[in-house]
Design a protein around this motif. Structure first.
Motif, PDB file in Angstrom:
ATOM      1  N   ILE A  19     -22.749  33.109 -25.765  1.00  8.38           N
ATOM      2  CA  ILE A  19     -21.543  33.801 -25.335  1.00  8.38           C
ATOM      3  C   ILE A  19     -21.136  34.831 -26.376  1.00  8.38           C
ATOM      4  CG2 ILE A  19     -19.111  33.549 -24.713  1.00  8.38           C
ATOM      5  CD1 ILE A  19     -19.744  30.693 -23.844  1.00  8.38           C
TER       6      ILE A  19
ATOM      7  N   PHE B  44     -13.025  33.430 -28.140  1.00  8.99           N
ATOM      8  CA  PHE B  44     -12.755  32.792 -26.852  1.00  8.99           C
ATOM      9  C   PHE B  44     -12.380  31.324 -27.031  1.00  8.99           C
ATOM     10  CE2 PHE B  44     -14.042  30.855 -22.768  1.00  8.99           C
ATOM     11  CZ  PHE B  44     -13.241  31.603 -21.915  1.00  8.99           C
TER      12      PHE B  44
ATOM     13  N   VAL C 237     -10.549  39.154 -26.489  1.00  7.00           N
ATOM     14  CA  VAL C 237     -11.646  38.648 -25.656  1.00  7.00           C
ATOM     15  C   VAL C 237     -12.053  39.694 -24.612  1.00  7.00           C
ATOM     16  CG1 VAL C 237     -12.236  36.952 -23.880  1.00  7.00           C
ATOM     17  CG2 VAL C 237     -11.121  36.214 -25.999  1.00  7.00           C
ATOM     18  N   ILE C 238     -11.064  40.314 -23.986  1.00  5.86           N
ATOM     19  CA  ILE C 238     -11.347  41.318 -22.961  1.00  5.86           C
ATOM     20  C   ILE C 238     -12.049  42.541 -23.554  1.00  5.86           C
ATOM     21  CG2 ILE C 238     -10.237  42.995 -21.412  1.00  5.86           C
ATOM     22  CD1 ILE C 238      -8.147  40.769 -20.844  1.00  5.86           C
TER      23      ILE C 238
ATOM     24  N   ARG D  68     -13.923  42.580 -26.105  1.00 11.64           N
ATOM     25  CA  ARG D  68     -15.307  42.165 -26.389  1.00 11.64           C
ATOM     26  C   ARG D  68     -16.125  42.130 -25.113  1.00 11.64           C
ATOM     27  NH1 ARG D  68     -19.643  41.833 -27.704  1.00 11.64           N
ATOM     28  NH2 ARG D  68     -20.692  40.553 -29.288  1.00 11.64           N
ATOM     29  N   TYR D  69     -15.503  41.680 -24.037  1.00 12.93           N
ATOM     30  CA  TYR D  69     -16.189  41.585 -22.748  1.00 12.93           C
ATOM     31  C   TYR D  69     -16.599  42.951 -22.230  1.00 12.93           C
ATOM     32  CZ  TYR D  69     -16.958  40.381 -17.833  1.00 12.93           C
ATOM     33  OH  TYR D  69     -17.508  40.211 -16.592  1.00 12.93           O
TER      34      TYR D  69
ATOM     35  N   ASP E  57     -17.107  45.493 -24.031  1.00 18.62           N
ATOM     36  CA  ASP E  57     -17.906  46.142 -25.063  1.00 18.62           C
ATOM     37  C   ASP E  57     -17.192  47.343 -25.680  1.00 18.62           C
ATOM     38  OD1 ASP E  57     -20.217  46.161 -26.616  1.00 18.62           O
ATOM     39  OD2 ASP E  57     -21.123  47.751 -25.408  1.00 18.62           O
TER      40      ASP E  57
ATOM     41  N   GLN F 154     -17.067  37.598 -11.237  1.00 14.66           N
ATOM     42  CA  GLN F 154     -16.543  37.138 -12.526  1.00 14.66           C
ATOM     43  C   GLN F 154     -15.517  38.110 -13.077  1.00 14.66           C
ATOM     44  OE1 GLN F 154     -19.096  37.758 -16.131  1.00 14.66           O
ATOM     45  NE2 GLN F 154     -20.747  37.535 -14.659  1.00 14.66           N
TER      46      GLN F 154
ATOM     47  N   LEU G  62     -11.621  37.118 -14.103  1.00 16.88           N
ATOM     48  CA  LEU G  62     -10.948  37.449 -15.361  1.00 16.88           C
ATOM     49  C   LEU G  62      -9.657  38.224 -15.111  1.00 16.88           C
ATOM     50  CD1 LEU G  62     -14.021  38.417 -17.559  1.00 16.88           C
ATOM     51  CD2 LEU G  62     -12.526  36.453 -17.869  1.00 16.88           C
TER      52      LEU G  62
ATOM     53  N   MET H  46     -20.571  33.152 -15.605  1.00 18.65           N
ATOM     54  CA  MET H  46     -19.601  33.921 -16.378  1.00 18.65           C
ATOM     55  C   MET H  46     -19.618  33.474 -17.836  1.00 18.65           C
ATOM     56  SD  MET H  46     -15.521  34.396 -15.710  1.00 18.65           S
ATOM     57  CE  MET H  46     -15.019  32.941 -16.598  1.00 18.65           C
ATOM     58  N   LEU H  47     -19.410  34.392 -18.707  1.00 19.54           N
ATOM     59  CA  LEU H  47     -19.408  34.230 -20.167  1.00 19.54           C
ATOM     60  C   LEU H  47     -20.815  34.344 -20.747  1.00 19.54           C
ATOM     61  CD1 LEU H  47     -16.898  31.275 -20.650  1.00 19.54           C
ATOM     62  CD2 LEU H  47     -16.420  33.712 -20.629  1.00 19.54           C
TER      63      LEU H  47
ATOM     64  N   VAL I 246     -22.668  38.980 -19.559  1.00 20.20           N
ATOM     65  CA  VAL I 246     -21.557  39.919 -19.659  1.00 20.20           C
ATOM     66  C   VAL I 246     -22.000  41.251 -19.050  1.00 20.20           C
ATOM     67  CG1 VAL I 246     -19.924  41.046 -21.206  1.00 20.20           C
ATOM     68  CG2 VAL I 246     -20.783  38.772 -21.753  1.00 20.20           C
TER      69      VAL I 246
END
Length: 524
Positions: free
Chosen positions: A33, A39, A86-87, A89-90, A92, A178, A182, A228-229, A232
């Motif tokens: 992850i 997270f 977290v978002i 990072r998700y 990028d 996914q 989120l 999910m996770l 990505v």
């Protein structure tokens, strides 16, 4: 009321258990992850908030409620900021350490305010049991910092929703489930918090922990169905877009599904309007090249595209078949690799190996190689082959008088004049410094002599215009012809050279036939 409270606390506890499960799952899958540490902390503080609220509802005194409220704000204060990280990072989007640290300023102040509220009452002015009766629900009078904290929390949740929603169009359809999960994970708690702050929830209960039960369940469902996770899609999209190679995705029918930015730059005419259309139909207009065979993955193909400045760009095209889980063809990938530099370098090396650098006609090595083939083919067909060897008269004097730059102009001038007379069947090369040679397939000595005379006359009648004035350029020629006994190329060139030498001895600017030197008037 007691049974309803028990049921509500049970739901909140269930939400806490689900949140804990997600935290442990993220811990055990941390290597798979991206950004797993953040997270895990995000889920941990949410779990603390949920269980602390459950314990608060079980409290009988204001002191206990205040104690659990302080614990609650470990989650309430920090969860929104951790969610933003977290978002980011998700999707990028990198965030600097200084910016990340600045996001925690208000949550830290909030924790301090809540912990020391009895001394300043800037967060809660009062906390009292509703109607003065001890129970789980209290009435509070909010302070100044409560408003600051509420605005910050709402803004953080809204920012998370906006950031995720902005990626919707960029995300492939297979990964939108996914992404939607989120978005709901941010949006639903935001709405619940807003409703709570408006004071319109039953008995003043906080609906956020209950909503987290729903969002945690959605997360678990998304993990089970879309991985999910561990996958990505936004990061995959970034990789797709950052590739130097151009990538085109086609479906099983050859329709355009997607393409990355690199291929958009390679083929400027390729745009989103072509998605859903057959690429084969638009390919010739995009590239000016035939459509590649997408069903031959092992075959490297090439396309030459004219750039905006008119220069050519060379792309190597490789295709691969995309198959479904059942092994059936689901589509194709076309990868365009820019090989322009390699192609131009190859052309330059070819020019050096085959052609004279100054005049761009064949060099001596290639002339000898190709002339042997011409001579052999002529012998097989019983046809004569003739050779013309000539050089520029008094070329050393030109260099000494006007300089080597002008001498180079003279050489190029001679080639230009010759190319106005000779045809494509004749092999023309620079034989030495100021010496040139022609091979004429299926030509007799007299025919070759006539060609040589035409070149001689054209040169004499076409002066070279230079910064020093006009320079009349003349040349002397020697001509030889193969015979039925099959002389070697070396022998024929030696005969032509002897005829050239005789022409020079006779006064230059004339044509000499092998063993039959002719004056310049003899072939007019």
């Amino acid at each position: 009321m007691g049974s309803q409270l028990t049921m509500y606390i049970s739901l909140i506890a269930t939400s806490g258990v689900l949140c804990s499960f997600l935290a442990f799952y993220a811990y055990f899958k941390r290597k798979e992850i991206p950004g797993s540490r953040t997270f895990i902390v995000y889920l941990a503080v949410q779990t603390i908030y949920i269980f602390a609220y459950a314990f608060q509802l079980s409290s009988d005194t204001i002191v206990e409620i205040k104690r659990w409220t302080i614990v609650e704000y470990v989650g309430i204060s920090f969860a929104p900021v951790l969610g933003i990280i977290v978002i980011l990072r998700y999707i990028d989007r990198p965030i600097s350490r200084s910016l990340a640290a600045s996001l925690f300023v208000i949550p830290v102040i909030t924790m301090i305010m809540v912990s020391t509220n009895d001394y300043h009452h800037l967060f809660y002015k009062t906390i009292e049991f509703r109607d003065g009766i001890p129970g789980p629900f209290t009435e509070v009078t909010i302070g100044e910092w409560y408003i600051v904290h509420g605005a910050f929390t709402f803004g953080s949740l809204l920012a998370g929703v906006v950031l995720l929603a902005s990626q919707w169009r960029k995300t492939k359809r297979a990964y939108r489930k996914q992404l939607a999960t989120l978005i709901c994970g941010q949006f639903l708690p935001m709405i619940a918090a807003f409703v709570y702050l408006m004071g319109i929830t039953p008995s003043g209960t906080d609906p956020v922990p209950f909503v987290m039960c729903i969002t945690s369940g959605m997360y678990i469902w998304a993990i089970a169905t879309t991985r999910m996770l561990t996958i990505v899609p936004i990061a995959k999209e970034s990789i797709f877009e950052s590739m130097r190679e151009g990538v085109i995705v086609l479906d099983y029918a050859g329709r355009l599904i997607d393409f990355n930015g690199a291929v958009g730059r390679m083929l400027p005419g390729l745009n989103a309007g072509l998605i859903g259309t057959k690429l084969e139909e638009s390919w010739p207009g995009l590239t000016g090249s035939p459509y590649p065979d997408v069903y031959s993955p092992d075959q490297a193909q090439e396309a030459v595209v004219e750039k905006e400045d008119g220069s050519p760009a060379y792309y190597q095209i490789r295709s691969s078949v995309v198959r479904s889980r059942g092994g059936e063809q689901a589509g194709s990938l076309l990868m365009l690799i820019d090989v322009t530099e390699q192609k131009l370098l190859q052309e330059q090396l070819t020019m050096l190996a085959y052609y004279d650098g100054m005049t761009k006609i064949y060099n001596r090595t290639q002339f000898l190689k190709r002339s042997k083939e011409i001579l052999r083919e002529g012998s097989d067909r019983k046809e004569p082959t003739s050779f013309i060897l000539f050089d520029i008269d008094s070329f050393k004097q030109v260099n000494d008088t006007y300089g080597h730059d002008t001498g180079d102009q003279v050489i190029v001038h001679v080639v230009t004049v010759c190319q106005q007379i000779i045809n494509a069947d004749m092999l023309f090369a620079r034989y030495g410094g100021e010496e040139f040679v022609l091979a004429l397939p299926n030509s007799t000595l007299q025919e070759a002599g006539a060609i040589a005379e035409s070149i001689r006359a054209k040169l004499e009648g076409t002066p070279l215009v230079t910064s020093h004035g006009q320079i009349v350029v003349t040349s002397s020629f020697g001509v030889s012809q193969s015979s039925e006994d099959g002389q070697s190329l070396q022998h024929l060139l030696r005969d032509a050279d002897a005829a050239l030498y005789e022409a020079k001895r006779s006064g230059r600017n004339r044509v000499g036939l092998a063993q039959h030197p002719l004056s310049r008037h003899a072939l007019r």
